[in-house]
Design an enzyme around this catalytic site. Structure first.
Site, PDB file in Angstrom:
ATOM      1  N   THR A   1      -9.128  -5.746   3.872  1.00  0.00           N
ATOM      2  CA  THR A   1      -9.167  -4.585   2.872  1.00  0.00           C
ATOM      3  C   THR A   1      -9.952  -5.198   1.652  1.00  0.00           C
ATOM      4  O   THR A   1      -9.948  -6.645   1.234  1.00  0.00           O
ATOM      5  CB  THR A   1      -7.610  -4.756   1.980  1.00  0.00           C
TER       6      THR A   1
ATOM      7  N   ASP B   1      -9.267   0.402   1.989  1.00  0.00           N
ATOM      8  CA  ASP B   1      -8.135  -0.097   2.925  1.00  0.00           C
ATOM      9  C   ASP B   1      -8.912   0.502   4.359  1.00  0.00           C
ATOM     10  O   ASP B   1      -8.435   1.297   4.845  1.00  0.00           O
ATOM     11  CB  ASP B   1      -6.889   0.900   2.704  1.00  0.00           C
TER      12      ASP B   1
ATOM     13  N   ARG C   1      -8.497   3.503  13.295  1.00  0.00           N
ATOM     14  CA  ARG C   1      -7.858   4.689  13.774  1.00  0.00           C
ATOM     15  C   ARG C   1      -7.226   4.705  15.097  1.00  0.00           C
ATOM     16  O   ARG C   1      -5.956   5.066  15.214  1.00  0.00           O
ATOM     17  CB  ARG C   1      -8.319   6.044  13.468  1.00  0.00           C
TER      18      ARG C   1
ATOM     19  N   LYS D   1      -4.866  -2.196  10.103  1.00  0.00           N
ATOM     20  CA  LYS D   1      -5.278  -2.514   8.759  1.00  0.00           C
ATOM     21  C   LYS D   1      -5.487  -3.875   8.531  1.00  0.00           C
ATOM     22  O   LYS D   1      -5.939  -4.385   7.232  1.00  0.00           O
ATOM     23  CB  LYS D   1      -4.067  -2.029   7.977  1.00  0.00           C
TER      24      LYS D   1
ATOM     25  N   ASP E   1       1.005  -1.178   0.046  1.00  0.00           N
ATOM     26  CA  ASP E   1       0.044  -0.069   0.014  1.00  0.00           C
ATOM     27  C   ASP E   1       0.845   1.235  -0.003  1.00  0.00           C
ATOM     28  O   ASP E   1       2.008   1.425   0.802  1.00  0.00           O
ATOM     29  CB  ASP E   1      -0.914   0.121   1.133  1.00  0.00           C
TER      30      ASP E   1
ATOM     31  N   GLN F   1      -4.422   2.127  15.347  1.00  0.00           N
ATOM     32  CA  GLN F   1      -3.196   2.513  14.562  1.00  0.00           C
ATOM     33  C   GLN F   1      -2.544   3.557  15.428  1.00  0.00           C
ATOM     34  O   GLN F   1      -1.126   3.440  15.124  1.00  0.00           O
ATOM     35  CB  GLN F   1      -3.839   3.095  13.189  1.00  0.00           C
TER      36      GLN F   1
ATOM     37  N   GLU G   1     -10.504  12.322   7.596  1.00  0.00           N
ATOM     38  CA  GLU G   1     -10.292  13.787   7.007  1.00  0.00           C
ATOM     39  C   GLU G   1     -11.554  14.505   6.884  1.00  0.00           C
ATOM     40  O   GLU G   1     -11.814  15.601   7.061  1.00  0.00           O
ATOM     41  CB  GLU G   1      -9.373  13.519   5.729  1.00  0.00           C
TER      42      GLU G   1
ATOM     43  N   HIS H   1      -3.815  14.110   1.177  1.00  0.00           N
ATOM     44  CA  HIS H   1      -4.190  13.191   2.433  1.00  0.00           C
ATOM     45  C   HIS H   1      -3.107  13.361   3.174  1.00  0.00           C
ATOM     46  O   HIS H   1      -3.123  13.150   4.485  1.00  0.00           O
ATOM     47  CB  HIS H   1      -4.078  11.579   1.697  1.00  0.00           C
TER      48      HIS H   1
ATOM     49  N   GLU I   1      -9.221   4.128  -1.865  1.00  0.00           N
ATOM     50  CA  GLU I   1      -8.193   3.920  -2.987  1.00  0.00           C
ATOM     51  C   GLU I   1      -8.466   3.275  -4.076  1.00  0.00           C
ATOM     52  O   GLU I   1      -9.520   2.771  -4.249  1.00  0.00           O
ATOM     53  CB  GLU I   1      -7.000   3.015  -1.892  1.00  0.00           C
TER      54      GLU I   1
ATOM     55  N   GLU J   1     -10.478   3.877   3.584  1.00  0.00           N
ATOM     56  CA  GLU J   1      -9.641   4.762   2.810  1.00  0.00           C
ATOM     57  C   GLU J   1     -10.022   4.510   1.508  1.00  0.00           C
ATOM     58  O   GLU J   1      -9.823   3.288   1.149  1.00  0.00           O
ATOM     59  CB  GLU J   1      -7.999   4.311   3.203  1.00  0.00           C
TER      60      GLU J   1
ATOM     61  N   TYR K   1       1.440   2.464  15.851  1.00  0.00           N
ATOM     62  CA  TYR K   1       2.235   2.609  14.426  1.00  0.00           C
ATOM     63  C   TYR K   1       3.569   3.074  14.612  1.00  0.00           C
ATOM     64  O   TYR K   1       4.466   2.904  13.706  1.00  0.00           O
ATOM     65  CB  TYR K   1       1.398   3.305  13.659  1.00  0.00           C
TER      66      TYR K   1
END
Lengths: 452, 452
Positions: free
Chosen positions: B291, B267, B271, B287, B160, B274, B398, B167, B235, B233, B278
């Site tokens: 997916t 994806d 949050r 994640k 990914d 993460q 976002e 972003h 994508e 996400e 992370y």
């Protein structure tokens, strides 16, 4: 057909307890093989080990399943065809003739154990079947020196952990803050990340020095160049023997039932590429150019006598990471470096897998707690295994403290990172009473970078 | 056998230029199909598209290769068996009867193109062969509404990227420093990380809300709990059509030759998990739980008319990341959210793939520059695709600015993150003159977390 093989496929509870007893016998330190080389106390592959791999040879170039015994490989496809190794009647009967262990592993732990029991019996000094059949012996064994060893499993997924407290502390001290070297999440979970499965190669495969973006201290922008800080990471890896479904976590107490066995793993690392790329999404090109593993998968059944307690965990892990009993293993580990043309390798590190803070079971429970599925053949790296003393660190980064303290090699050369032509070897074994259960070696030689 | 099919396997340069001409004709906006639904200007699957997928149906539950046309699926295994679709004589002739596209893709671009040309000709309004053969038509087509769509490829590796400047800037502004939102490496390379291939699922698969370690602001230690900040996400992903050998990078100018086609990709991201896990090795359990990808792979050949320039890159990338010409694509994208039981979905974001800062070619060149190998079927995610305006962001993180600004949905509900029962849909298409080349949708509904 051997008594052991017959018994292994009786049904019900009687079979189960019988197999456990026979499994116990496979680990008897007193058991000897009629293959003399297996009885050498320094041999990695005594009758107590019986690791699985995939091999071919000049006479038969089809990769197939073998087991290491002494200085030989036993060809399981030949033994099965000859009727000396029995698989469950409802199983595909060609799993030993395939070029990867996945089909065999997928048959399940009861079958791995049964095959182990049958092989141990067949190779034991007192068993005449194969010992006294010169013609079959000639077909069923290949000298390891004459065998080509292949990647033992097809690897659907590769995950690498970061579970040595000493390693994480060393790295944190060098690159962050020596007073707060460990990040707060480190003590709460076995931190892991997804690796790249496509570039996992078997021991003996030469590795091309990678090129990538380097951010040099005296330049404003990065350049594309050959890695200048090429390193090893001394690791072990475990191979998933039974997967889990998406959305269905593996409990910590049950996690070892999902593990087929272990290998040595060298997580080659380009420190300069890593330093520039890894924030915020982790290492990528610094690692994806190659990962080497040893060719023989040592089963958890063979490692059982070498269980020890893992280090005390403080704070106590969250409940999903707790397990009773001993889940570390006493595996002595070494790293050797031999410069191109040098007669002799230098041992540059000695450590032990037992220092690992997080167990394999905890790693697997954490990997799946959010629902991630695993598959037969998945590879899980331990993370760099560093011990408590400066000569027990599992990477050159730590051994030389980021090039501050060059290592002296036999013959007068020194090293801070890996140079072209260097051959790096990982070795590992469990020391028993008069024998050892070894992993063999994981070897890789560095080729120069491509010209830009 | 059709003239197109015959011509496609003539040899030499004449063939090559002929196929290119015929390929051009497959994209002619004026071409119509004798399948009426394909001529609807709002249909995602006109004769100019012909995306590949894998399907089964009640009458034949074996997954096999199909192409979407209008509201139907053309069964390529039937068309091939009937002699209407020709493969190279030296190729395995069963690739359309397999449960994944990998075998077909591995035959190479010349074959993809030849099959595209043959299909376009066969489905064109003026071609009687299939149009006027009711019995064959009845066997060769399944209504999409009656088909089960499967994962189109076996995915050996999933990577990914993180290639939308908007972003990366949004995330950097929220969690780091709005004045220095972009990290210094971001503008120099298409930052990427290894994803988890095992948990890639096809559109329509429900996704279990993950549980994991959460670090709550009022507590000293983390807890294990159900994700409270579940996100999408938006994508796209591309599928590798031709791999590269270990140690042999793909040049940026040649990179598109290695791409078979594109899909939509969600994806899913936890949050809160993460945020805690992370640093320093990147996202993992946040994640790896799922997916989703859309079932139809739209080929680069179908996307060719929609090439546009990518955003100006400043600074100019290093030489290995440079390519001439246009390497972005004008793909309109939407995200829809439908709460459980709601009659109507709300469109919560509209953006376009053309905003992506780094091209797919640059991503692939960077992925392989240090020597990493890729394989047929590998999936490469674009990274979240956010546009320049607040209604064009590709994640709830976002769109709601980390829950500060709830989104109003049709029907009066609001959302900051995803709630149980919500169905999220990605949609995408290229708008042509009187037709569109669409991706269909990528849908997933969220199931409640397992009870602890």
């Amino acid at each position: 057909m051997l008594a052991g093989a017959r018994k292994a496929f009786q049904s019900g509870a009687a079979r189960s307890s019988q197999v456990m007893g026979e499994l116990q016998a496979t680990r008897d330190p007193a058991r000897k093989s009629w293959i003399d080389s297996a009885n050498d106390p320094h041999c990695d592959f005594p009758i107590q080990n019986l690791p699985f791999g995939v091999f071919s040879n000049a006479a038969n170039q089809a990769p197939r399943v073998g087991v290491a015994i002494g200085d030989l490989v036993a060809d399981l496809s030949v033994l099965h065809t000859a009727g000396l190794l029995r698989l469950p009647a409802n199983a595909p009967q060609d799993v030993f003739a395939r070029g990867a262990l996945n089909g065999f592993i997928a048959l399940g732990r009861e079958t791995w154990r049964s095959v182990r029991v049958q092989l141990s019996s067949l190779l034991a000094r007192e068993t005449a079947t194969l010992r006294d059949d010169a013609a079959l012996r000639a077909r069923a064994f290949v000298r390891q020196a004459d065998a080509t060893l292949h990647l033992p499993v097809e690897i659907p997924g590769y995950t690498d952990f970061y579970s040595s407290k000493e390693h994480a502390t060393n790295v944190g001290s060098m690159f962050r803050d020596p007073k707060n070297a460990l990040l707060p999440n480190w003590s709460e979970m076995p931190i892991g990340y997804n690796g790249r499965a496509s570039s996992v190669v078997v021991s003996g495969t030469s590795v091309r020095r990678p090129s990538g973006q380097l951010k040099l201290p005296d330049q404003e922008r990065p350049v594309l160049g050959a890695c200048r800080k090429l390193d090893i990471e001394l690791e072990t890896g475990f191979i998933i023997g039974r997967g889990n479904a998406l959305g269905e976590p593996i409990a910590c107490e049950a996690a070892e039932d999902h593990i087929f066995g272990m290998v040595l793993l060298n997580d080659w690392s380009a420190r300069d590429i890593q330093q520039w790329e890894y924030v915020p999404l982790g290492p990528f090109n610094a690692k994806t150019f190659a990962t080497s593993i040893s060719p023989w998968v040592v089963t958890l059944d063979a490692l059982e006598p070498f269980r020890v307690a893992q280090p005390q965990q403080e704070p106590q892990p969250l409940e999903y990471l707790r397990h009773e009993g001993n889940h570390a293993f006493d595996i002595a580990l070494e790293v050797l470096l031999r410069p191109e043309g040098a007669a002799q390798a230098s041992t540059i590190a000695r450590t032990n897998f037992r220092h690992m803070y997080w167990s394999m079971a905890q790693q697997l429970a954490h990997h799946t707690v959010a629902g991630c599925n695993t598959r037969v053949g998945d590879l899980m790296g331990s993370g760099t295994i560093s011990g408590p003393t400066p000569d027990s660190f599992g990477s050159l980064l730590e051994l030389t403290w980021n090039a501050k303290n060059p290592l002296a090699l036999n013959g007068g050369e020194t090293r801070v990172f890996i140079e072209d032509g260097d051959e790096l070897t990982l070795a590992g074994w469990c020391q028993g009473d008069g024998y050892r259960v070894g992993f063999g070696t994981c070897v890789g030689k560095i080729l120069p970078a491509h010209k830009a």
